[in-house]
Scaffold this active site. Sequence first.
Site: not given
Ligand code: DHB
Ligand code: FE
Length: 282
Positions: A12, A59, A193, A240
């Site tokens: 997402h 978030h 990530h 996540e």
């Molecule tokens: C980012 C934020 C998110 O919530 C995620 O799941 C992936 C990337 C971001 O800010 O780049």
């Molecule tokens: Fe996220």
Amino acid sequence: MARIVAGLCTSHVPLLGRIIDSDRTGEPYWQPIFKGYEPTKKWLGEVKPDVMIVVYNDHANGFTFQYTPTFAIGCAEEFNPADEGHGPRPVPVVKGHARLAWHMTESLVLDGFDMTIMNEMDVDHGLTVPLSLVCGKVGAWPFRVIPVCVNVIQYPQPTAARCFALGKAIRKAVESFDEDLKVVIAGTGGMSHQIHGERSGLINKEFDNAFLDRLTTSPAELTKITHAEYVREAGAEGMEIIMWLTMRGALDDDVDLVHRFYHVPAMNTAVGNLVLENRRSA
Ligand code: DHB
Ligand code: FE
């Protein structure tokens, strides 16, 4: 009877929402990502679900750090896109399905999942970006949405096993609803990530691809992975993906793989998408 016919999971990444909103999906850097979602869009257009249950995490946009429910469910008639600091995304209001959501709440609570009931809630990129990725730029979302929020951003998070069990309880709840509804369940977040600290920019292709394999064929194995291992392998935010197990828990043990897509990088993030169908619905 309502029934869950299929599940999908997707990253997402908020920037992807921004790219869709500003009509930049055809740019060379972004085009391969959006091309990867085309089969999912086409498939969803053919399935035409009445309702999508979207298992995602907020978030600290719709909720604040004043309160962090472990599991929450949106029981409202509609949910506005959250303002994440740059104004709300220019996407349609998300229409809920209050009657099914209340039925699910009762069934889930009686099953031991003490859901927080959300009568009013804004939905952030965890929910709206996946909708854009699988529906494109639309004037109205083509189905009702029941948001199911999981806390994955503040310690202690629920275990992967508990997320999987929640999926099974969601299926039981849906299948005991008296209206004939075609339901698709989505899990959002991930893939690997980390967007802060020393390991910022971490991407782990091997882990992500093994996760996609196992989510399809042997998801129960993934429930044994600890938080520490998820964080070590997939990054702090990559954890996540435990929400994908909720989607998977709501499906049959044996499913048909409709589409699988994986791409790195989207700036500093891995992007994944999987579509799985229950066989008995065919
Ligand atoms: C980012 C934020 C998110 O919530 C995620 O799941 C992936 C990337 C971001 O800010 O780049
Ligand atoms: Fe996220």
